[in-house]
Scaffold this active site. Structure first.
Site, PDB file in Angstrom:
ATOM      1  N   HIS A  39       0.850  -1.203   0.000  1.00  0.00           N
ATOM      2  CA  HIS A  39       0.000   0.000   0.000  1.00  0.00           C
ATOM      3  C   HIS A  39       0.885   1.253   0.000  1.00  0.00           C
ATOM      4  CE1 HIS A  39      -2.888   3.031   1.131  1.00  0.00           C
ATOM      5  NE2 HIS A  39      -3.837   2.175   0.761  1.00  0.00           N
ATOM      6  N   GLU A  66      -3.986   1.765  -7.411  1.00  0.00           N
ATOM      7  CA  GLU A  66      -4.416   2.888  -6.584  1.00  0.00           C
ATOM      8  C   GLU A  66      -3.520   4.094  -6.862  1.00  0.00           C
ATOM      9  OE1 GLU A  66      -6.603   1.558  -2.771  1.00  0.00           O
ATOM     10  OE2 GLU A  66      -4.470   1.521  -2.348  1.00  0.00           O
TER      11      GLU A  66
HETATM   12  P1  PGA Z   1      -9.664   5.918   0.226  1.00  0.00           P
HETATM   13  O1  PGA Z   1      -8.510   4.838   0.524  1.00  0.00           O
HETATM   14  O2  PGA Z   1     -10.840   5.161  -0.305  1.00  0.00           O
HETATM   15  O3  PGA Z   1      -9.941   6.542   1.551  1.00  0.00           O
HETATM   16  O4  PGA Z   1      -9.102   6.855  -0.779  1.00  0.00           O
HETATM   17  C1  PGA Z   1      -8.237   3.808  -0.366  1.00  0.00           C
HETATM   18  C2  PGA Z   1      -6.902   3.169  -0.028  1.00  0.00           C
HETATM   19  O5  PGA Z   1      -5.955   3.891   0.315  1.00  0.00           O
HETATM   20  O6  PGA Z   1      -6.778   1.952  -0.059  1.00  0.00           O
END
Ligand code: PGA
Length: 255
Positions: A93, A164
């Site tokens: 992440h 992401e």
């Molecule tokens: P968010 O987080 O939906 O609050 O943007 C997603 C993530 O970081 O996995």
């Protein structure tokens, strides 16, 4: 292939609050065979949640894992210790990369997860600088290639890859969330698929699920799911509110 929703609760909710939210989710969400729902609470909540979980409806995932199975590593949790409690684990992440996790550590954690029969949810994505300087594709391909360095084609069957973009994640820093549009992110899914094919041949794509994460909310989530090759979502902030999360689940289940 089942659609997948992975809720990342991040550093929120102790055991009492976590059980309460889980109860609300249980009341508001129906099990559907088309959809798999994975809740990733803080590690301290895994054991209490695992005891009462309706496993037909929910699975549990960890937000982090060490790359060794045991040893003198104060404060760490090994993949062997997670086995039996969690089925999934988030690896790579961007918030952990920002704390110093590099590509080789992420690759070691992926192998550790696979070795212990945990399904990794590998997160990759470019930051705002790279997004603005047309480096996004390079970053996605490099992060993916580095993360998979130790894994065979057999190891990656079942792998989950969440794209992401870091700039789209809700950082709760006073800036309004800026979800990516499908046009912003289409390139990433093409790049991920091409990279998997190059590394593992055509079979490399079999069983691998691709998610989108970054400010996913009930209003925008449908657009991602309608994209080619997006198999699910990874909401963070929205997963902490049972009404928002249940709406996202319903949208996924309606497709
Ligand atoms: P968010 O987080 O939906 O609050 O943007 C997603 C993530 O970081 O996995």
């Amino acid at each position: 292939m089942k659609r997948l929703i992975v809720a990342n609760w991040k550093m929120n909710l102790g055991p009492g609050e976590a059980s309460l939210l889980m109860r609300r989710l249980d009341e508001h969400i129906e099990a559907k065979s088309s959809t798999e729902i994975v809740i990733c609470p803080p590690a301290i909540d895994l054991y209490p949640l695992a005891k009462d979980l309706d496993r037909k409806k929910f699975k549990l995932g960890a937000q982090n894992v060490h790359y060794l199975d045991s040893g003198p590593y104060t404060g760490e949790i090994s993949p062997a210790m997670l086995a039996g409690l969690a089925d999934y684990v988030i690896v790579g992440h961007s918030e952990r990369r920002a704390m110093g996790e590099d590509d080789s550590l992420i690759a070691a954690k992926l192998s550790a997860a696979v070795r212990n029969n945990l399904t990794p949810v590998l997160c990759i994505g470019e930051n705002l600088h790279d997004h603005q300087h047309n480096l996004a594709e390079r970053v996605v391909v490099d992060q993916l290639t580095a993360a998979l360095a130790n894994l065979t084609a057999d190891d990656i069957a079942g792998l989950v890859i969440a794209y992401e973009p870091v700039w789209a994640i809700n950082h709760h820093d006073g800036h309004p969330p800026r979800p990516a549009t499908p046009d912003d992110i289409r390139f990433a899914y093409r790049a991920i698929r091409t990279t998997l094919e190059e590394l593992y041949g055509e079979g490399g794509l079999a069983g691998v699920r691709l998610l989108y994460g970054g400010s996913v909310d009930p209003d925008h989530c449908r657009a991602y799911l309608e994209m080619d090759h997006v198999d699910g979502l990874l909401p963070g902030t929205s997963s902490l509110n049972y009404e928002s999360f249940a709406k996202i689940v319903k949208t996924v289940q309606s497709l």
